[in-house]
Design an enzyme around this catalytic site. Structure first.
Site, PDB file in Angstrom:
ATOM      1  N   HIS A 212      10.042  -3.854   6.968  1.00  0.00           N
ATOM      2  CA  HIS A 212      11.062  -3.175   6.156  1.00  0.00           C
ATOM      3  C   HIS A 212      12.370  -3.024   6.954  1.00  0.00           C
ATOM      4  CE1 HIS A 212       7.429  -1.057   4.102  1.00  0.00           C
ATOM      5  NE2 HIS A 212       7.875  -1.962   3.263  1.00  0.00           N
TER       6      HIS A 212
ATOM      7  N   LYS B  13      -0.294   4.631  -6.995  1.00  0.00           N
ATOM      8  CA  LYS B  13      -0.665   4.000  -5.723  1.00  0.00           C
ATOM      9  C   LYS B  13      -1.354   4.960  -4.755  1.00  0.00           C
ATOM     10  CE  LYS B  13       2.077  -0.140  -4.601  1.00  0.00           C
ATOM     11  NZ  LYS B  13       3.129  -0.644  -3.679  1.00  0.00           N
TER      12      LYS B  13
ATOM     13  N   ARG C  63       7.406 -12.237   1.789  1.00  0.00           N
ATOM     14  CA  ARG C  63       6.557 -12.511   2.948  1.00  0.00           C
ATOM     15  C   ARG C  63       5.873 -13.852   2.801  1.00  0.00           C
ATOM     16  NH1 ARG C  63       3.970  -6.688   2.269  1.00  0.00           N
ATOM     17  NH2 ARG C  63       4.607  -7.258   0.192  1.00  0.00           N
TER      18      ARG C  63
ATOM     19  N   SER D 135       2.337  -2.256   4.218  1.00  0.00           N
ATOM     20  CA  SER D 135       2.028  -0.842   4.447  1.00  0.00           C
ATOM     21  C   SER D 135       0.528  -0.601   4.308  1.00  0.00           C
ATOM     22  CB  SER D 135       2.791   0.033   3.464  1.00  0.00           C
ATOM     23  OG  SER D 135       4.172  -0.083   3.682  1.00  0.00           O
TER      24      SER D 135
HETATM   25  P1  ADP Z   1       4.217  -2.881   0.847  1.00  0.00           P
HETATM   26  O1  ADP Z   1       3.534  -1.602   0.431  1.00  0.00           O
HETATM   27  O2  ADP Z   1       3.586  -4.110   0.273  1.00  0.00           O
HETATM   28  O3  ADP Z   1       4.530  -2.997   2.294  1.00  0.00           O
HETATM   29  P2  ADP Z   1       6.708  -1.898  -0.295  1.00  0.00           P
HETATM   30  O4  ADP Z   1       6.677  -1.530  -1.738  1.00  0.00           O
HETATM   31  O5  ADP Z   1       6.838  -0.789   0.653  1.00  0.00           O
HETATM   32  O6  ADP Z   1       5.541  -2.889   0.047  1.00  0.00           O
HETATM   33  O7  ADP Z   1       7.850  -2.979  -0.052  1.00  0.00           O
HETATM   34  C1  ADP Z   1       9.188  -2.768  -0.340  1.00  0.00           C
HETATM   35  C2  ADP Z   1       9.913  -4.071  -0.202  1.00  0.00           C
HETATM   36  O8  ADP Z   1       9.778  -4.540   1.141  1.00  0.00           O
HETATM   37  C3  ADP Z   1       9.378  -5.220  -1.076  1.00  0.00           C
HETATM   38  O9  ADP Z   1      10.463  -6.028  -1.436  1.00  0.00           O
HETATM   39  C4  ADP Z   1       8.470  -5.972  -0.157  1.00  0.00           C
HETATM   40  O10 ADP Z   1       8.374  -7.339  -0.522  1.00  0.00           O
HETATM   41  C5  ADP Z   1       9.231  -5.827   1.135  1.00  0.00           C
HETATM   42  N1  ADP Z   1       8.350  -5.970   2.292  1.00  0.00           N
HETATM   43  C6  ADP Z   1       7.187  -5.339   2.521  1.00  0.00           C
HETATM   44  N2  ADP Z   1       6.648  -5.743   3.687  1.00  0.00           N
HETATM   45  C7  ADP Z   1       7.500  -6.663   4.192  1.00  0.00           C
HETATM   46  C8  ADP Z   1       7.488  -7.471   5.374  1.00  0.00           C
HETATM   47  N3  ADP Z   1       6.512  -7.434   6.252  1.00  0.00           N
HETATM   48  N4  ADP Z   1       8.527  -8.302   5.573  1.00  0.00           N
HETATM   49  C9  ADP Z   1       9.520  -8.359   4.656  1.00  0.00           C
HETATM   50  N5  ADP Z   1       9.593  -7.647   3.529  1.00  0.00           N
HETATM   51  C10 ADP Z   1       8.586  -6.803   3.303  1.00  0.00           C
END
Ligand code: ADP
Length: 163
Positions: free
Chosen positions: A19, A43, A90, A128
């Site tokens: 992130h 969630k 990703r 996450s």
């Molecule tokens: P997650 O729970 O899958 O980590 P989030 O809802 O917190 O996802 O993700 C928010 C945004 O950040 C989304 O656009 C997701 O694709 C992106 N994101 C999540 N993990 C990564 C990562 N490792 N690298 C790049 N972008 C990410």
């Protein structure tokens, strides 16, 4: 010229280096970046939205705005004057859902464009969900999750354990 205001929405439960990598990239491209933390009780989050906002602010300081939202993202975009939604990509597996969301959002609000950014390769497999699972089982996440977030995870998932 109109300001380019990017909104980076997500659950961020918790924030990890993937992130942060995307946030950094946004900052070099857009005039203003709003990190938007989604209220989504379905969630079953580990951290409350307020806790997540606090953790993100601790790390990004005043370089970005950090806010919460619920309801339609396109309505939030209008409220903050955002014109671009940023999403991280990703793997190919992210693509289909993201593609559908981007086109639906464009239909709901043609003023809003979605752009996708790729993180540094080191973070491509991070999510996450995986962070929570690995941490709960005692795995070492240094270098993948910022230290202040690791401290919060420790308090929540391994209270009483040595740092
Ligand atoms: P997650 O729970 O899958 O980590 P989030 O809802 O917190 O996802 O993700 C928010 C945004 O950040 C989304 O656009 C997701 O694709 C992106 N994101 C999540 N993990 C990564 C990562 N490792 N690298 C790049 N972008 C990410």
């Amino acid at each position: 010229m109109t300001k380019r205001i990017a909104v980076y929405p997500g659950s961020f439960d918790p924030l990890h280096n993937g992130h942060l990598d995307i946030i950094e990239r946004c900052r070099t491209i857009f005039d203003e970046v709003v990190v938007a933390v989604l209220y989504n009780e379905v969630k079953k989050p580990l951290f409350t939205v307020e806790e997540r906002i606090e953790a993100i602010r601790e790390l990004v300081g005043d370089t970005c705005r950090v806010e919460s939202f619920s309801g339609l993202l396109v309505d939030f975009m209008d409220r903050v004057g955002g014109n671009v939604v940023v999403r991280g990509l990703r793997a190919v597996s992210d693509f289909e859902y993201e593609f559908q969301m981007a086109l639906m959002n464009r239909r709901l609000n043609p003023r809003v464009e979605t752009v996708f950014l790729m993180p540094k390769e080191d973070y491509i497999y991070l999510s996450s969900r995986l962070v929570k699972e690995v941490f709960a089982l005692g795995g070492d996440l240094r270098g993948l999750v910022p230290d202040p977030v690791l401290a919060r995870l420790r308090q929540r998932l391994r209270p009483g354990a040595p740092a």
